[in-house]
Write a protein that holds these residues in place. Structure first.
Motif, mmCIF file in Angstrom:
data_model
loop_
_atom_site.group_PDB
_atom_site.id
_atom_site.type_symbol
_atom_site.label_atom_id
_atom_site.label_comp_id
_atom_site.label_asym_id
_atom_site.label_seq_id
_atom_site.Cartn_x
_atom_site.Cartn_y
_atom_site.Cartn_z
ATOM 1 N N ILE A 1 52.646 55.428 35.286
ATOM 2 C CA ILE A 1 53.933 54.208 34.548
ATOM 3 C C ILE A 1 53.152 53.399 35.480
ATOM 4 N N LYS A 2 52.333 52.272 34.622
ATOM 5 C CA LYS A 2 52.052 50.893 34.538
ATOM 6 C C LYS A 2 51.783 50.312 33.738
ATOM 7 N N VAL A 3 51.610 48.814 34.998
ATOM 8 C CA VAL A 3 51.362 47.425 34.179
ATOM 9 C C VAL A 3 50.953 47.434 32.821
ATOM 10 N N TRP A 4 51.431 46.497 31.880
ATOM 11 C CA TRP A 4 50.494 46.775 30.338
ATOM 12 C C TRP A 4 49.782 45.650 30.167
ATOM 13 N N ALA A 5 48.723 45.617 31.237
ATOM 14 C CA ALA A 5 47.619 44.547 31.795
ATOM 15 C C ALA A 5 47.232 43.445 30.713
ATOM 16 N N GLN A 6 47.142 44.492 29.743
ATOM 17 C CA GLN A 6 46.663 43.176 28.591
ATOM 18 C C GLN A 6 47.588 42.585 27.866
ATOM 19 N N ARG A 7 49.257 42.615 28.375
ATOM 20 C CA ARG A 7 49.402 41.805 27.807
ATOM 21 C C ARG A 7 50.759 41.105 28.724
ATOM 22 N N TYR A 8 50.702 41.292 30.209
ATOM 23 C CA TYR A 8 50.885 40.635 31.121
ATOM 24 C C TYR A 8 49.877 39.956 32.256
ATOM 25 N N LEU A 9 49.022 40.136 31.776
ATOM 26 C CA LEU A 9 48.186 39.023 32.600
ATOM 27 C C LEU A 9 46.533 39.554 31.982
ATOM 28 N N ARG A 10 46.655 38.659 31.169
ATOM 29 C CA ARG A 10 45.516 38.490 29.913
ATOM 30 C C ARG A 10 44.998 37.493 29.930
ATOM 31 N N TRP A 11 46.148 36.055 30.304
ATOM 32 C CA TRP A 11 46.021 34.596 30.262
ATOM 33 C C TRP A 11 45.056 34.442 31.855
ATOM 34 N N ILE A 12 45.241 35.277 32.791
ATOM 35 C CA ILE A 12 45.342 35.013 34.401
ATOM 36 C C ILE A 12 43.636 35.398 34.692
ATOM 37 N N PRO A 13 42.333 35.190 34.689
ATOM 38 C CA PRO A 13 41.314 35.361 35.306
ATOM 39 C C PRO A 13 40.948 35.635 36.390
ATOM 40 N N GLU A 14 41.709 35.448 36.956
ATOM 41 C CA GLU A 14 41.559 36.686 38.980
ATOM 42 C C GLU A 14 41.308 37.694 38.405
ATOM 43 N N ALA A 15 42.701 38.360 37.424
ATOM 44 C CA ALA A 15 42.743 39.553 37.123
ATOM 45 C C ALA A 15 42.407 40.603 36.253
ATOM 46 N N GLN A 16 40.719 40.202 36.104
ATOM 47 C CA GLN A 16 39.644 40.805 35.055
ATOM 48 C C GLN A 16 38.726 41.486 35.626
ATOM 49 N N ASP B 1 47.685 49.492 45.930
ATOM 50 C CA ASP B 1 46.196 49.638 45.696
ATOM 51 C C ASP B 1 45.353 50.927 45.513
ATOM 52 N N GLU B 2 46.081 52.198 46.217
ATOM 53 C CA GLU B 2 45.933 53.371 45.907
ATOM 54 C C GLU B 2 46.235 54.123 44.433
ATOM 55 N N PHE B 3 47.441 53.343 44.081
ATOM 56 C CA PHE B 3 48.237 54.067 43.120
ATOM 57 C C PHE B 3 48.241 53.277 41.746
ATOM 58 N N VAL B 4 48.382 51.785 41.763
ATOM 59 C CA VAL B 4 48.519 51.216 40.964
ATOM 60 C C VAL B 4 46.631 50.480 40.007
ATOM 61 N N ASP B 5 46.431 50.588 39.057
ATOM 62 C CA ASP B 5 45.199 50.523 38.620
ATOM 63 C C ASP B 5 45.730 49.438 37.397
ATOM 64 N N LEU B 6 45.279 48.073 37.843
ATOM 65 C CA LEU B 6 45.727 47.753 36.223
ATOM 66 C C LEU B 6 44.880 47.519 35.504
ATOM 67 N N SER B 7 43.895 48.446 35.161
ATOM 68 C CA SER B 7 42.582 47.804 34.131
ATOM 69 C C SER B 7 42.596 48.963 33.286
ATOM 70 N N GLY B 8 43.438 50.165 33.909
ATOM 71 C CA GLY B 8 44.051 51.009 33.338
ATOM 72 C C GLY B 8 44.733 51.155 31.884
ATOM 73 N N ASP B 9 45.364 52.115 31.868
ATOM 74 C CA ASP B 9 46.215 52.416 30.761
ATOM 75 C C ASP B 9 47.065 51.431 30.319
ATOM 76 N N MET B 10 47.319 50.830 29.613
ATOM 77 C CA MET B 10 48.655 50.379 29.209
ATOM 78 C C MET B 10 50.607 50.711 28.750
ATOM 79 N N LEU B 11 51.262 49.847 29.206
ATOM 80 C CA LEU B 11 52.847 50.664 29.659
ATOM 81 C C LEU B 11 53.331 48.778 27.861
#
Length: 657
Positions: free
Chosen positions: A544-559, A647-657
């Motif tokens: 169960i991962k964070v929907w990175a595109q929806r929640y982090l798309r405006w934060i350049p450091e998260a790219q 960091d070991e278990f959560v991959d923000l660049s992976g699939d979205m939620l």
């Protein structure tokens, strides 16, 4: 060189120039006017407004004009009048510097470097304005160089038109519908479920017409104003025990906070605690439990061949969620774009979900407000889901701006508008051509989607179904009744006679799933995936991962530059293109054998130029992580282990939620 006993001289340089004056882009010389839609009126404006770059903490930015209309808040600079360097993925209705009034979440003013929430009448006007949006954008405006009268007008106008309660027919939806020409292309294949015929077709498609029949019991909304005219009784999905945790909206709001970043300094200040902040919201746990309950329903239908009925107090929140998830898992048609749109229309729009109240479009209350683990199984992309969620706040479409079909129908009248002689012509969000041109619409289609092979006619005749799966709000024969207790009586009758069983405990139960469900879950995941058959999401911890595109798309450091799912897709497309080229050479007749449109997304040709949050964030200059004082590192020593585990278990660049 200083002597041994000498002290270093204190810095004597004092700057009398503000950061805005150092990193300045000259104010626009030519007049730039906003692009107004039909029915859109300019309400107030202010010149010489300085807009900060969100991703930079150095106060860099540009001067321009800030305007407020009855539809949006817009910032206009030199680039607004230029067509140069336009992004390929561009919304024709809402630009990158536009904020619809319904998209505004909170507005803060800055007084002497202190933030204050702005509401109602203002006695003092701020020198800076910060707008937090529901799509998680953050806009920072400096009003220090703007004329005082213009500051009063623009701040008061923005606060009033975006934060104060409204009447339904004062929404821009009605202004646009009365003024816009009705020139849609009519190629929308979405089933709207507004007629009895639509329901009959759905029953026939799902083979539900063997046991159920569409009737006109609710014609004229004489039984229930909550559901559409084609609905009679909700009879399929069953449990009295299901409910959402009461604090789900609080959890969602808390989940937004880590994604609202004013600038890079704020990002780095919370970076080390980001995962613990996310965990404290409990949002991902709520998502996991909802997915678990949907798997339980699928197990009852698929393995036990048991009818299931979902019962909920309002029948328009949890029922919509569980029913939709089950259909996406079990019905491959719901994983196509037209099928998914029809599903949303059926279960949420016609199903009576209170979009008007839940999204708080009228600002009357502050209380209301898939994991895509198998990309080849879905015809649409996560970009499609992101822009669909953004469309909740674009008031030119009626799809998400009413609580029910009855409310929509009763407000079609144009009597309150002098220019309107007939009913309003509302647009549907499913006509994507209104928002995007064909090149941009290509980003909504998944080029890796594996189309379902069409069976032979002989196979169609002999096809047999294990059980009937009418995964909608199905219909049954019943005598018309005007009694308000009609649904209650029919439901009681069904509960007594239905061959079903209750499936579990409350949605927020922490108990482990029953052995039969665990066996069903493990057995399915041990076999190869049939992308057009049953799909079960993985619900164990790190899945169960964070929907990175929806929640982090405006934060350049998260790219991730040149990384993420978009880079993977680009490499697969390259391979597909090679395969197709070889196929053409081998046999020209079968040149179309490889499915997928490899030329639909030209920007994917060079993945090194992309970021993991493409297409919302192209390559941008990244800020440098600031050095932390020794005292700060000491405060964070106790959290090092937690950070490493996250960091070991959560991959923000992976699939979205």
């Amino acid at each position: 060189m200083l002597g041994g006993g000498a002290r270093a001289a204190k810095p004597s340089f004092v700057s009398y120039i503000s950061p805005e004056e150092i990193h300045i882009k000259e104010p626009i010389e030519k007049e730039v006017n906003p692009h107004l839609l039909p029915g859109e009126l300019l309400l107030c404006e202010a010149s010489t407004v300085y807009k900060y770059m969100q991703e930079d903490g150095s106060n860099r930015g540009t001067y321009g004009k800030l305007v407020c209309t009855n539809f949006k808040i817009s910032f206009l600079d030199d680039d607004s009048a230029s067509d140069d360097n336009e992004p390929q993925f561009k919304n024709k209705i809402v630009g990158e510097n536009d904020i619809t009034l319904q998209c505004v979440d909170q507005i803060y003013g800055v007084y002497d470097e202190k933030k204050k929430l702005l509401t109602g009448q203002l006695k003092k006007y701020p020198e800076k304005l910060i707008i937090y949006c529901k799509d998680l954008r953050v806009f920072n405006f400096c009003l220090r160089y703007t004329k005082e009268e213009e500051v009063k007008r623009i701040v008061s106008g923005i606060v009033h038109h975006s934060q104060t309660p409204k009447l339904l027919k004062r929404l821009f939806l009605f202004s646009y519908a009365s003024a816009a020409p009705n020139n849609t292309d009519g190629r929308n294949q979405t089933v709207m479920f507004e007629t009895l015929e639509d329901w009959r077709d759905e029953l026939e498609r799902t083979k539900g017409n063997v046991k159920y029949k569409a009737v006109t019991t609710n014609e004229g909304y004489r039984v229930s104003e909550k559901f559409g005219v084609g609905l009679a009784i909700t009879v399929l999905l069953f449990s009295k025990c299901l409910h959402f945790p009461k604090n789900r909206m609080t959890a969602l709001h808390k989940c937004k906070k880590p994604s609202w970043m004013d600038n890079s300094t704020d990002f780095w200040a919370t970076d080390v605690k980001w995962f613990s902040l996310l965990e404290s919201t409990n949002w991902l746990e709520i998502i996991r439990r909802v997915l678990k309950k949907a798997i339980e329903v699928a197990e009852c239908l698929e393995i036990q061949h048991t009818n299931v009925l979902l019962i909920e107090e309002s029948a328009t929140d949890l029922c919509c969620v569980i029913s939709s998830l089950v259909q996406v898992m079990m019905d491959s048609y719901s994983r196509t774009k037209s099928g998914f749109q029809s599903l949303i229309q059926k279960e949420w729009v016609i199903g009576g979900h209170g979009f008007l109240d839940r999204c708080n479009h009228l600002h009357k209350s502050e209380k209301e407000e898939l994991v895509q683990q198998y990309p080849p199984a879905f015809e649409f992309t996560e970009t499609y889901l992101t822009v669909l969620s953004d469309s909740l706040y674009v008031p030119i479409f009626s799809t998400f701006f009413f609580n029910s079909q009855h409310q929509r129908d009763t407000n079609k009248s144009g009597e309150s508008f002098k220019t309107q002689s007939g009913p309003f012509r509302f647009l549907t969000v499913w006509d994507w051509a209104v928002q995007f041109d064909p090149k941009a619409q290509a980003f909504l289609n998944n080029p890796l989607y594996a189309e379902k092979p069409k069976p032979d006619k002989s196979q169609r005749k002999t096809a047999r179904f294990k059980h009937q799966r009418q995964l909608s709000l199905p219909l049954t024969q019943a005598k018309p009744s005007t009694k308000r207790g009609f649904f209650r009586e029919e439901t009681d009758h069904l509960i007594k006679n239905i061959l079903g069983k209750r499936i579990g405990k409350f949605i927020n139960s922490s108990d482990e799933p029953p052995n039969s469900l665990r066996e069903f879950y493990d057995s399915w995941h041990s076999k190869p995936v049939d992308y057009h058959g049953l799909l079960l999401p993985r619900i164990d911890g790190p899945e169960i991962k964070v929907w990175a595109q929806r929640y982090l798309r405006w934060i350049p450091e998260a790219q991730l530059h040149g990384g993420g799912t978009i880079a993977t897709a680009a490499k697969i497309l390259d391979l597909m293109e090679e395969v197709q080229s070889l196929q053409v050479k081998m046999d020209e007749e079968h040149s179309q054998a490889v499915s997928g449109d490899m030329h639909s997304v030209p920007m994917l040709r060079n993945s090194a130029r992309l970021s993991s949050l493409f297409p919302f964030a192209l390559l941008q200059r990244q800020s440098v992580k600031p050095a932390l004082p020794t005292s700060t590192w000491k405060d964070l020593e106790d959290e090092d282990d937690l950070v490493r585990r996250d960091d070991e278990f959560v991959d923000l660049s992976g699939d979205m939620l």
